[in-house]
Design an enzyme around this catalytic site. Structure first.
Site, mmCIF file in Angstrom:
data_model
loop_
_atom_site.group_PDB
_atom_site.id
_atom_site.type_symbol
_atom_site.label_atom_id
_atom_site.label_comp_id
_atom_site.label_asym_id
_atom_site.label_seq_id
_atom_site.Cartn_x
_atom_site.Cartn_y
_atom_site.Cartn_z
ATOM 1 N N GLU A 166 0.896 -1.187 -0.084
ATOM 2 C CA GLU A 166 -0.013 -0.127 0.000
ATOM 3 C C GLU A 166 0.721 1.328 0.020
ATOM 4 O O GLU A 166 0.876 1.998 1.053
ATOM 5 C CB GLU A 166 -1.016 -0.086 1.134
ATOM 6 C CG GLU A 166 -1.757 -1.392 1.121
ATOM 7 C CD GLU A 166 -3.162 -1.162 2.102
ATOM 8 O OE1 GLU A 166 -3.275 -0.187 2.845
ATOM 9 O OE2 GLU A 166 -4.278 -1.982 2.142
ATOM 10 N N GLU A 366 -5.118 -8.692 0.373
ATOM 11 C CA GLU A 366 -5.747 -8.320 1.790
ATOM 12 C C GLU A 366 -7.232 -8.015 1.200
ATOM 13 O O GLU A 366 -7.423 -7.367 0.354
ATOM 14 C CB GLU A 366 -5.321 -7.074 2.110
ATOM 15 C CG GLU A 366 -3.820 -7.125 2.740
ATOM 16 C CD GLU A 366 -3.552 -5.878 3.757
ATOM 17 O OE1 GLU A 366 -4.223 -4.840 3.795
ATOM 18 O OE2 GLU A 366 -2.232 -5.545 3.731
HETATM 19 C C1 PNW Z 1 -4.443 -1.626 5.169
HETATM 20 N N1 PNW Z 1 -7.470 3.873 4.403
HETATM 21 O O1 PNW Z 1 -4.455 -0.621 5.882
HETATM 22 C C2 PNW Z 1 -3.119 -2.529 5.620
HETATM 23 O O2 PNW Z 1 -2.464 -3.061 4.822
HETATM 24 C C3 PNW Z 1 -3.159 -3.030 6.932
HETATM 25 O O3 PNW Z 1 -1.915 -2.976 7.811
HETATM 26 C C4 PNW Z 1 -4.417 -2.805 7.803
HETATM 27 O O4 PNW Z 1 -4.549 -3.643 8.942
HETATM 28 C C5 PNW Z 1 -5.763 -3.107 6.946
HETATM 29 O O5 PNW Z 1 -5.592 -2.374 5.598
HETATM 30 C C6 PNW Z 1 -7.260 -2.728 7.482
HETATM 31 O O6 PNW Z 1 -6.857 -1.357 7.740
HETATM 32 C C7 PNW Z 1 -5.216 0.568 5.369
HETATM 33 O O7 PNW Z 1 -7.812 4.745 5.535
HETATM 34 C C8 PNW Z 1 -5.269 1.726 6.227
HETATM 35 O O8 PNW Z 1 -7.817 4.217 3.407
HETATM 36 C C9 PNW Z 1 -6.214 2.844 6.104
HETATM 37 C C10 PNW Z 1 -6.725 2.724 4.815
HETATM 38 C C11 PNW Z 1 -6.532 2.034 3.935
HETATM 39 C C12 PNW Z 1 -5.728 0.777 4.070
#
Ligand code: PNW
Length: 459
Positions: A166, A366
Site C-alpha cells: 500500500e 488483503e
Molecule cells: C491496510 N485507508 O491499511 C493495511 O495494509 C493493513 O495493515 C491494515 O490493517 C488493513 O488495511 C485494515 O486497515 C489501510 O484509510 C489503512 O484508506 C487505512 C486505509 C486503507 C488501508
C-alpha cells in the site's frame, strides 16, 4: 459444486504485518522504526496504544503457524521488519533478526504452508526517517540493500515476494495527512515519498527474482464512483481514481505516470522528483500484482461529505491535488471502520485491472472487515465477517469466470492485531486475540474460511 468452486491450485491464505503482530520491539538487536516513535507520541494512536507487545507473535509464531495448519490454510502473507534486519536501515545486517524469519518460514514450510513475504509494511527504520525518510531518494537505495540481504538469507525458501505494501498509505497517510507514521503534513513531501516508494520497488524487484523468486507490489485499490453525474463530481472521480489506482498501476505496469495525475501534482513539484531511468526501473517486469481491496469511495466535488476516517485523529487531506474532494456515504452497510461493504466493487476493480493491465497474474493480498466481536462461552460467532468474506470470494470467483487471472486470496487478517491509529479497538481477525492472556480463539469465520480453503470453494 462447480459454480461454488475455484480453479485448481487457487491459493487460500491469510495476511498479517510485522509491526501489527510481532511485539518484542527490543528483542535480538531490533532497531527503532517510525511506528515505534509515532505510537509513543501522545495523541497519535487511540488510547495511547502501541505495538510494543502486540500479539507477541515473535515468541508465539510456532503456535500461530500450528493454528493456520489446523484451519487448513495453504499460504500465509507476512511482512519482514526492516529494522530487525538492518537496525540502522542500511549497512550492518542483524543476523538474529533474519533468524526469526528463517524460523518462521521453516515452520510454515514444515506444515506445507507457502510463505508470501512483504518487505515493506510501513515500519521504516527511524534512522532513515531522521535522514529524510521516503521523501529522500537515498531511502530507495537503502531499501534495495535491505532487499538484497533478505533475499540472500531467505531466497532459497521464499519464492513469493511483495516489495511495498500500500504505497498510497505509506506516502499520503504518512506524509500528507499525518494519520500514519511519521505523521508529517506536507503534500510536497508526500509526492516525493510516493515516487521513492515506487523507485524502491523498482530497484528491489530484480534482486528478489533471483533463484526463481517472483516479485510484485501490493497497492490498495478502491472502486470509485461519483456522487452525481455533475461534471465536477466526475472530475472528482478522475482525481481520486487517479491518485489511488492509476498512479500506482500505470507506473508499475506501463512505466509511466498518468498525464492527468502528473498535471494535478505539478503544483507540488512532482515532475522534478523523477530522474532519468526511474520509470524504466519502476515499470520493469512484474511477476504478480497484489491487490488490497476493502471498499468503494463515493466522491463529490462539493463539501457535502468529509474525509474517510483514516485515523481517529484525521484532519488534513491525504489527497494532494484533490483536497477539495469530499467523500459521501454511498448508502451501503458499513463495517466497524465505517467503511462501506461493496463486493461488487471488488469485481469491478478486478475486471478493470485485467482489462487495462492485461496478463499480470493477480492476488487479493488483503480483504476483510472489522466488526465488534464478543467472546461468549469461549467462542466468537461473527456472521457479518463470514458474509463479508463470502460475498468478496464470490466476486473473485465471478471475476475468474470472466477471465481475470486471479491466483489467490489472502484474508485480512489471520488474527486481531494493532490496527494502526485505531490501536487494538478494531478487530479484523479470523482469530480472536485476548490481549490480557494472548489466548487465540478461532472465530466462526476462521472455521468457515478453513473449510473453503480445504474444499477449494465456498462452503
Ligand atoms: C491496510 N485507508 O491499511 C493495511 O495494509 C493493513 O495493515 C491494515 O490493517 C488493513 O488495511 C485494515 O486497515 C489501510 O484509510 C489503512 O484508506 C487505512 C486505509 C486503507 C488501508
Amino acid at each position: 459444486m462447480t459454480t461454488r468452486g475455484f480453479p485448481d491450485g487457487f491459493t487460500w491464505g491469510t495476511a498479517t504485518s510485522g509491526y501489527q503482530i510481532e511485539g518484542a520491539v527490543a528483542a535480538d538487536g531490533r532497531g527503532t522504526s517510525i511506528w515505534d516513535t509515532f505510537a509513543h507520541t501522545p495523541g497519535r494512536v487511540m488510547n495511547g496504544e502501541n505495538g510494543d507487545v502486540a500479539n507477541d507473535h515473535y515468541h508465539r509464531y510456532a503456535e500461530d503457524v500450528a493454528l493456520m495448519a489446523s484451519l487448513g490454510l495453504g499460504a500465509y502473507r507476512f511482512s519482514i521488519s526492516w529494522p530487525r534486519v538492518m537496525p540502522d536501515g542500511g549497512g550492518e545486517v542483524n543476523q538474529r533478526g533474519l533468524d526469526f524469519y528463517r524460523r518462521l518460514v521453516d515452520a510454515l514450510l514444515e506444515e506445507g504452508i507457502t510463505p508470501f513475504a512483504t518487505l515493506y509494511h510501513w515500519d521504516l527504520p527511524q534512522k532513515l526517517e531522521d535522514a529524510g525518510g521516503w521523501p529522500a531518494r537515498d531511502t530507495a537505495y537503502r531499501f534495495a540493500e535491505y532487499a538484497a540481504a533478505v533475499h540472500e538469507a531467505l531466497g532459497d525458501r521464499v519464492k513469493h515476494w511483495f516489495t511495498v505494501n500500500e504505497p498510497w498509505c505509506a506516502a499520503f497517510l504518512g506524509y500528507a495527512s499525518g494519520d500514519h507514521a511519521p505523521g508529517l503534513r506536507s503534500p510536497e513531501l508526500s509526492v516525493r515519498a510516493a515516487h521513492h516508494l515506487l523507485l524502491a520497488h523498482g530497484l528491489a524487484a530484480p534482486l528478489l527474482r533471483g533463484g526463481g523468486g517472483l516479485a510484485g507490489a501490493a497497492p490498495n485499490l478502491y472502486a470509485v464512483s461519483p456522487a452525481s453525474d455533475d461534471e465536477a463530481d466526475l472530475d472528482a472521480v478522475r482525481r481520486i481514481d487517479g491518485l489511488q489506482n492509476r498512479f500506482f498501476l500505470d507506473a508499475l505496469l506501463r512505466g509511466s505516470y498518468p498525464a492527468d495525475v502528473l498535471q494535478d501534482l505539478a503544483p507540488f513539484g512532482f515532475q522534478e522528483v523523477i530522474q532519468d531511468g526511474d520509470m524504466e526501473l519502476i515499470g520493469g517486469p512484474l511477476d504478480h500484482l497484489g491487490v488490497n481491496y476493502y471498499s468503494r469511495h463515493t466522491v463529490s466535488a462539493s463539501s457535502d461529505g468529509g474525509l474517510v476516517a483514516t485515523s481517529p485523529f484525521a484532519s488534513a487531506s491525504p489527497w494532494p491535488g484533490a483536497s477539495h474532494v469530499s467523500f459521501v456515504h454511498g448508502g451501503r452497510p458499513v463495517t466497524d471502520m465505517g467503511w462501506e461493504v461493496d463486493p461488487g466493487g471488488l469485481h469491478e476493480i478486478l475486471t478493470w485491472v485485467a482489462k487495462e493491465y492485461p496478463s499480470v497474474p493477480l492476488y487479493i493480498t488483503e480483504n476483510g472487515a472489522a466488526y465488534v466481536d464478543t467472546v461468549v462461552d469461549g467462542a466468537v460467532d461473527d456472521p457479518e465477517r463470514v458474509a463479508y468474506i463470502e460475498a468478496h470470494l464470490a466476486a473473485c470467483r465471478d471475476a475468474i469466470a470472466d477471465g481475470v487471472p486471479l491466483k489467490g486470496y489472502f484474508a485480512w487478517s489471520l488474527m486481531d492485531n494493532f490496527e494502526w491509529g485505531w490501536g487494538y479497538g478494531k478487530r479484523f481477525g479470523l482469530v480472536h486475540v485476548d490481549y490480557e492472556t494472548q489466548k487465540r480463539t478461532p472465530k466462526s469465520s476462521a472455521l468457515w474460511y478453513g473449510r473453503a480453503a480445504r474444499q477449494n470453494g465456498l462452503p
